[in-house]
Design a protein around this motif. Structure first.
Motif, PDB file in Angstrom:
ATOM      1  N   ASP A  27       0.982  -1.590  -0.139  1.00  0.00           N
ATOM      2  CA  ASP A  27      -0.387  -0.255   0.177  1.00  0.00           C
ATOM      3  C   ASP A  27       0.704   1.499  -0.421  1.00  0.00           C
ATOM      4  O   ASP A  27       2.142   1.174  -0.192  1.00  0.00           O
ATOM      5  N   ALA A  28       0.224   2.466  -0.026  1.00  0.00           N
ATOM      6  CA  ALA A  28       1.224   3.998  -0.258  1.00  0.00           C
ATOM      7  C   ALA A  28       1.752   3.970   1.209  1.00  0.00           C
ATOM      8  O   ALA A  28       3.333   4.370   0.722  1.00  0.00           O
ATOM      9  N   PRO A  29       0.998   3.600   2.298  1.00  0.00           N
ATOM     10  CA  PRO A  29       2.434   3.889   2.927  1.00  0.00           C
ATOM     11  C   PRO A  29       3.572   2.790   3.394  1.00  0.00           C
ATOM     12  O   PRO A  29       4.711   3.300   3.729  1.00  0.00           O
ATOM     13  N   THR A  30       3.052   1.317   3.181  1.00  0.00           N
ATOM     14  CA  THR A  30       4.229   0.287   2.409  1.00  0.00           C
ATOM     15  C   THR A  30       5.464   0.711   1.535  1.00  0.00           C
ATOM     16  O   THR A  30       6.841   0.814   1.768  1.00  0.00           O
ATOM     17  N   SER A  31       4.594   1.602   0.855  1.00  0.00           N
ATOM     18  CA  SER A  31       5.938   2.046  -0.557  1.00  0.00           C
ATOM     19  C   SER A  31       6.608   3.500   0.281  1.00  0.00           C
ATOM     20  O   SER A  31       7.907   3.303   0.049  1.00  0.00           O
ATOM     21  N   ARG A  32       6.453   4.049   0.799  1.00  0.00           N
ATOM     22  CA  ARG A  32       6.349   5.204   1.228  1.00  0.00           C
ATOM     23  C   ARG A  32       7.981   5.097   2.375  1.00  0.00           C
ATOM     24  O   ARG A  32       9.068   5.672   2.018  1.00  0.00           O
ATOM     25  N   LEU A  33       7.474   3.170   2.752  1.00  0.00           N
ATOM     26  CA  LEU A  33       9.142   3.332   4.126  1.00  0.00           C
ATOM     27  C   LEU A  33      10.162   2.625   3.342  1.00  0.00           C
ATOM     28  O   LEU A  33      10.940   2.804   3.400  1.00  0.00           O
ATOM     29  N   GLU A  73      -7.841   4.466  -1.573  1.00  0.00           N
ATOM     30  CA  GLU A  73      -6.136   4.736  -1.803  1.00  0.00           C
ATOM     31  C   GLU A  73      -6.359   4.920  -3.057  1.00  0.00           C
ATOM     32  O   GLU A  73      -6.865   3.544  -3.965  1.00  0.00           O
ATOM     33  N   GLN A  79       3.720   7.948  -3.608  1.00  0.00           N
ATOM     34  CA  GLN A  79       4.310   6.535  -3.285  1.00  0.00           C
ATOM     35  C   GLN A  79       5.517   6.218  -2.666  1.00  0.00           C
ATOM     36  O   GLN A  79       6.090   5.693  -2.461  1.00  0.00           O
ATOM     37  N   GLY A  80       6.035   8.132  -1.954  1.00  0.00           N
ATOM     38  CA  GLY A  80       7.764   8.163  -1.568  1.00  0.00           C
ATOM     39  C   GLY A  80       8.362   8.603  -2.516  1.00  0.00           C
ATOM     40  O   GLY A  80       8.199   8.516  -3.741  1.00  0.00           O
TER      41      GLY A  80
END
Length: 258
Positions: A27-33, A73, A79-80
């Motif tokens: 998901d987007a938070p994981t992609s940013r991380l 979403e 996506q970071g």
């Protein structure tokens, strides 16, 4: 550490394990991380090589987390810093990245793998871009896949959305090697250790040359490559002299990256 990523440093090698049961979807938070993690890897003076893999034995990554999508979403969500999966659009990443595909690798999962330099795969792994079946464009793969395998094969693969097993992926050059699952990470670590012991300025120059000359005719690319700052830095480095001295003295070079 807890969370969607399990991160471990082994000497100069950074191991990043995507751990989001059941399918390791992103998901987007994981992609940013992931982007923050790969940016730290890129900018570290101590880390030389990264390995990306998935947790478990079934999935490497099933792509975009459709549960997150069903909860609102947007495909255009931030996506970071590194783009999708933190790796596909991270600029100036001039260190080797190995992807150890431990299982099913489809959609955005394949696009993440394509952003690595070397792909290893478990024997039971398979690859697919099923976006065609739901009317979605695999835009990242449409750029990167034909640069990995023959154009006609890439087109048929994307047009049909079919599965490609690991042996076929190796045959076309998408995958460097296919191994039993129990040998996958040992081989990835062996390769990472070999690369971590190599000349970092040369790796940086090689990746820079490939990235900047892909669309240039061959002779022009030869001429242009010598003018690149990364290449000149390598030519004028202490490491260049050290490599010559070590060869003459019949000893192992001591690379300093300067």
């Amino acid at each position: 550490m807890s969370g969607p990523l399990k991160i471990e440093q082994r000497g100069a090698v950074l191991e990043i394990v995507l751990d989001r049961p059941k399918a390791n979807a992103i998901d987007a938070p994981t992609s940013r991380l992931m982007g923050e993690t790969f940016r730290e890897f890129r900018d570290s003076d101590n880390l030389k090589v990264a390995i990306l893999t998935g947790a478990g034995e079934k999935f490497f990554c099933a792509g975009w987390d459709l549960k997150a999508a069903s909860n609102g979403e947007s495909p255009n969500a931030d996506q970071g810093v590194g783009g999708w999966a933190g790796l596909t659009e991270l600029t100036n990443l001039n260190k080797p990245v190995i992807c150890a595909v431990n299982g099913i690798c489809i959609g955005g999962g394949l696009e993440a793998a394509l952003a690595a330099d070397i792909i290893l795969a478990a024997e039971h792994a398979y690859f697919a871009l099923p976006e065609i079946n739901v009317g979605v464009v695999p835009n990242l793969a449409a750029v990167s896949l034909p640069r990995r395998i023959p154009r006609n094969v890439a087109l048929e693969f994307m047009f049909t959305g079919r599965r490609m097993d690991a042996p076929e992926a190796k045959r076309w050059g998408l995958v460097h090697d296919v191994l039993p699952l129990e040998d996958l990470m040992p081989r990835a670590r062996e390769l990472a250790a070999l690369l971590a012991d190599g000349p970092p300025l040369v790796f940086a120059a090689i990746k820079d040359i490939i990235r900047r000359t892909e669309d240039i005719p061959e002779q022009a690319a030869f001429d242009y490559s010598r003018s690149l700052a990364s290449v000149q830095k390598c030519f004028n480095s202490e490491d260049q002299l050290e490599g010559a001295r070590a060869f003459v003295e019949k000893r192992k070079p001591e690379w300093k990256g300067i």
